[in-house]
Design an enzyme around this catalytic site. Structure first.
Site, PDB file in Angstrom:
ATOM      1  N   GLY A  11     -25.258  26.149  27.146  1.00  0.00           N
ATOM      2  CA  GLY A  11     -25.116  25.054  26.195  1.00  0.00           C
ATOM      3  C   GLY A  11     -23.625  24.836  26.052  1.00  0.00           C
ATOM      4  O   GLY A  11     -22.912  25.725  25.570  1.00  0.00           O
TER       5      GLY A  11
ATOM      6  N   GLU B  94     -21.597  23.225  24.195  1.00  0.00           N
ATOM      7  CA  GLU B  94     -20.891  23.310  22.908  1.00  0.00           C
ATOM      8  C   GLU B  94     -20.967  24.717  22.335  1.00  0.00           C
ATOM      9  O   GLU B  94     -19.972  25.226  21.793  1.00  0.00           O
ATOM     10  CB  GLU B  94     -21.454  22.278  21.925  1.00  0.00           C
ATOM     11  CG  GLU B  94     -21.395  20.830  22.432  1.00  0.00           C
ATOM     12  CD  GLU B  94     -22.570  20.465  23.343  1.00  0.00           C
ATOM     13  OE1 GLU B  94     -23.431  21.345  23.598  1.00  0.00           O
ATOM     14  OE2 GLU B  94     -22.629  19.307  23.806  1.00  0.00           O
TER      15      GLU B  94
ATOM     16  N   TYR C 200     -35.742  21.514  31.639  1.00  0.00           N
ATOM     17  CA  TYR C 200     -37.008  21.307  30.924  1.00  0.00           C
ATOM     18  C   TYR C 200     -36.614  21.149  29.451  1.00  0.00           C
ATOM     19  O   TYR C 200     -36.668  22.107  28.672  1.00  0.00           O
ATOM     20  CB  TYR C 200     -37.967  22.488  31.150  1.00  0.00           C
ATOM     21  CG  TYR C 200     -38.334  22.581  32.619  1.00  0.00           C
ATOM     22  CD1 TYR C 200     -39.387  21.828  33.131  1.00  0.00           C
ATOM     23  CD2 TYR C 200     -37.571  23.343  33.485  1.00  0.00           C
ATOM     24  CE1 TYR C 200     -39.688  21.855  34.490  1.00  0.00           C
ATOM     25  CE2 TYR C 200     -37.857  23.377  34.841  1.00  0.00           C
ATOM     26  CZ  TYR C 200     -38.912  22.625  35.331  1.00  0.00           C
ATOM     27  OH  TYR C 200     -39.190  22.649  36.677  1.00  0.00           O
TER      28      TYR C 200
ATOM     29  N   ASN D 149     -18.222  15.892  29.877  1.00  0.00           N
ATOM     30  CA  ASN D 149     -19.389  16.625  30.412  1.00  0.00           C
ATOM     31  C   ASN D 149     -20.456  15.695  30.979  1.00  0.00           C
ATOM     32  O   ASN D 149     -21.610  15.711  30.539  1.00  0.00           O
ATOM     33  CB  ASN D 149     -20.019  17.492  29.299  1.00  0.00           C
ATOM     34  CG  ASN D 149     -19.373  18.848  29.197  1.00  0.00           C
ATOM     35  OD1 ASN D 149     -18.632  19.261  30.071  1.00  0.00           O
ATOM     36  ND2 ASN D 149     -19.635  19.547  28.102  1.00  0.00           N
TER      37      ASN D 149
ATOM     38  N   ARG E 205     -23.350  14.766  32.988  1.00  0.00           N
ATOM     39  CA  ARG E 205     -24.418  15.467  33.708  1.00  0.00           C
ATOM     40  C   ARG E 205     -25.344  14.396  34.283  1.00  0.00           C
ATOM     41  O   ARG E 205     -26.222  13.873  33.587  1.00  0.00           O
ATOM     42  CB  ARG E 205     -25.211  16.384  32.752  1.00  0.00           C
ATOM     43  CG  ARG E 205     -24.378  17.443  32.056  1.00  0.00           C
ATOM     44  CD  ARG E 205     -24.018  18.584  33.003  1.00  0.00           C
ATOM     45  NE  ARG E 205     -23.218  19.609  32.330  1.00  0.00           N
ATOM     46  CZ  ARG E 205     -21.898  19.643  32.306  1.00  0.00           C
ATOM     47  NH1 ARG E 205     -21.179  18.710  32.920  1.00  0.00           N
ATOM     48  NH2 ARG E 205     -21.254  20.629  31.707  1.00  0.00           N
TER      49      ARG E 205
ATOM     50  N   LYS F  56      -8.819  17.025  34.141  1.00  0.00           N
ATOM     51  CA  LYS F  56      -9.002  18.265  34.898  1.00  0.00           C
ATOM     52  C   LYS F  56      -9.195  17.915  36.370  1.00  0.00           C
ATOM     53  O   LYS F  56     -10.009  17.050  36.702  1.00  0.00           O
ATOM     54  CB  LYS F  56     -10.214  19.023  34.340  1.00  0.00           C
ATOM     55  CG  LYS F  56      -9.999  19.452  32.904  1.00  0.00           C
ATOM     56  CD  LYS F  56     -11.202  20.161  32.332  1.00  0.00           C
ATOM     57  CE  LYS F  56     -12.381  19.256  32.155  1.00  0.00           C
ATOM     58  NZ  LYS F  56     -13.586  19.909  31.696  1.00  0.00           N
TER      59      LYS F  56
ATOM     60  N   ASP G 195     -16.131  24.616  29.731  1.00  0.00           N
ATOM     61  CA  ASP G 195     -16.242  24.970  28.314  1.00  0.00           C
ATOM     62  C   ASP G 195     -15.179  26.016  27.956  1.00  0.00           C
ATOM     63  O   ASP G 195     -14.554  25.947  26.894  1.00  0.00           O
ATOM     64  CB  ASP G 195     -17.629  25.539  28.008  1.00  0.00           C
ATOM     65  CG  ASP G 195     -18.733  24.618  28.502  1.00  0.00           C
ATOM     66  OD1 ASP G 195     -18.532  23.388  28.479  1.00  0.00           O
ATOM     67  OD2 ASP G 195     -19.783  25.121  28.934  1.00  0.00           O
TER      68      ASP G 195
ATOM     69  N   ASP H 165     -22.626  31.554  32.082  1.00  0.00           N
ATOM     70  CA  ASP H 165     -21.760  30.574  31.427  1.00  0.00           C
ATOM     71  C   ASP H 165     -20.653  31.226  30.617  1.00  0.00           C
ATOM     72  O   ASP H 165     -19.672  30.573  30.276  1.00  0.00           O
ATOM     73  CB  ASP H 165     -22.578  29.777  30.406  1.00  0.00           C
ATOM     74  CG  ASP H 165     -23.380  28.662  31.016  1.00  0.00           C
ATOM     75  OD1 ASP H 165     -23.754  28.799  32.191  1.00  0.00           O
ATOM     76  OD2 ASP H 165     -23.625  27.671  30.317  1.00  0.00           O
TER      77      ASP H 165
HETATM   78  O1  KDG Z   1     -21.029  23.460  30.732  1.00  0.00           O
HETATM   79  C1  KDG Z   1     -22.118  24.317  30.955  1.00  0.00           C
HETATM   80  C2  KDG Z   1     -23.365  23.588  30.583  1.00  0.00           C
HETATM   81  O2  KDG Z   1     -23.548  22.506  31.435  1.00  0.00           O
HETATM   82  C3  KDG Z   1     -24.567  24.457  30.662  1.00  0.00           C
HETATM   83  O3  KDG Z   1     -24.465  25.536  29.793  1.00  0.00           O
HETATM   84  C4  KDG Z   1     -25.853  23.739  30.393  1.00  0.00           C
HETATM   85  O4  KDG Z   1     -25.319  22.614  28.383  1.00  0.00           O
HETATM   86  C5  KDG Z   1     -25.739  22.549  29.506  1.00  0.00           C
HETATM   87  C6  KDG Z   1     -26.167  21.276  30.051  1.00  0.00           C
HETATM   88  O5  KDG Z   1     -26.651  20.472  29.268  1.00  0.00           O
HETATM   89  O6  KDG Z   1     -25.997  21.039  31.237  1.00  0.00           O
END
Ligand code: KDG
Length: 339
Positions: A33, A35, A106, A166, A168, A224, A284, A320
């Site tokens: 996670g 954060e 999930y 972040n 994703r 970065k 993180d 992590d």
């Molecule tokens: O930065 C690491 C996170 O990507 C990982 O812990 C999982 O929080 C996460 C996510 O939503 O991808």
């Protein structure tokens, strides 16, 4: 309270061996996670931190609250939801930046995806010197996006807002797109973004100067560049300007000598050379190192160096999270690295 971090955490399943997800026969349970990773690392580095979130009223929720709490993070504002599960995810051992990295989330309909402006205690969220957020939350649901908009909106006396973009890609399919992250970043005081993320999420190419041009608002913008290091852009915040050049700004962020209004980077720092085991969590850890040094009033270059030091510790472990270097050692190493 130094730092409050808000966001979804998940029980994370790390592969017992490398290979395609389809071929991995067993996984080790861990926690993840973005954060809460920042909150845990900062707590391990001696700061007072709180993690605000929601998890299911289930065993995975118990584990997350216990594991994050064991780092010394205040978890008293994590809500338990009896009708929604705790999110989980599985991943391969491949590098996040590589083609072979697979992630299976999930988490749709998870307890955390039900966070909303009305459903979290906003006073508890705003109780720190710094509030750390990430773009992941915005992707979870329209209510979560509304919460992010509320927290990044201008407001007198708000904490310093730290925002890690972040991006994703796997979370944005079929929803409003990651361009909303640009809006959210505009409302933050410190923004972390990878060059690759700026291109993927916003189509901004051309390197650090082009990204700063697309995102001139945040007083501190950290770009970065992976193994090539990091670059910081900085301009005086309203507090700095009011206080004058000689002392810290009203927002608690000390002025850095490089913080002027020029479009040039105010500081750069090379990454450390390490044998990378897994990149997940390194961003993180970098944010935690940067924020720790910010809270301690260190200059901008030192903040970048502390970011790299904490990232290097995480890069060399499969999960992590790992213990950051002790502060006296980190200070010595950051000084050694000085040009
Ligand atoms: O930065 C690491 C996170 O990507 C990982 O812990 C999982 O929080 C996460 C996510 O939503 O991808």
């Amino acid at each position: 309270m130094d730092v409050v971090a808000l966001g979804e955490s998940m029980v994370t399943f790390l592969p017992a061996r490398p290979g395609r997800l389809a071929d991995v026969p067993a996984f080790h349970r861990s926690i993840g996670g973005a954060e809460s990773n920042v909150a845990c690392t900062l707590a391990a580095a001696g700061h007072t931190t709180r993690w605000v979130s929601r998890v299911g009223a289930d065993g995975f929720g118990d584990h997350l609250v216990e594991a994050v709490g064991a780092y010394g993070v205040d978890v008293s504002h994590v809500r338990r939801d009896p009708s929604r599960p705790t999110g989980v995810y599985f991943r391969t051992a491949g590098d996040r930046a590589g083609d072979t990295h697979e992630v299976a989330y999930y988490r749709a309909g998870s307890a955390a995806s039900a966070m909303s402006p009305a459903g979290v205690d906003l006073d508890a969220v705003r109780a720190g010197r710094v509030l750390h957020l990430s773009g992941i939350t915005a992707a979870l649901s329209p209510d979560c996006l509304a919460l992010m908009r509320e927290l990044t909106a201008p407001r007198p006396g708000r904490p310093l807002i730290s925002f890690d973009v972040n991006h994703r890609p796997g979370l944005w399919r079929g929803r409003y797109g990651p361009e909303v992250l640009l809006d959210l970043a505009r409302g933050a005081d410190i923004v972390f973004v990878g060059e690759d993320e700026a291109e993927e999420a916003w189509g901004v190419t051309g390197g650090p100067a082009a990204i700063r041009e697309a995102l001139p608002e945040p007083p501190v913008l950290i770009l970065k560049k992976g193994a090539a290091g990091a670059v910081a852009f900085c301009r005086p915040s309203a507090g700095d300007r009011a206080a004058g050049a000689a002392r810290a700004g009203a927002d608690g962020t000390p002025r850095s000598p490089g913080c002027d209004n020029t479009p040039r980077p105010a500081a750069t720092a090379p990454a450390l050379k390490v044998d990378v085991v897994a990149t997940t969590g390194a961003g993180d850890a970098f944010a935690a190192g940067f924020l720790s040094a910010t809270l301690r009033g260190l200059p901008l270059t030192a903040r970048l160096r502390h970011g790299h030091l904490m990232a290097a510790a995480t890069l060399t472990t499969p999960g992590d999270l790992t213990s950051p270097p002790p502060r006296p050692l980190a200070d010595r190493l950051a000084a050694l690295d000085a040009p």
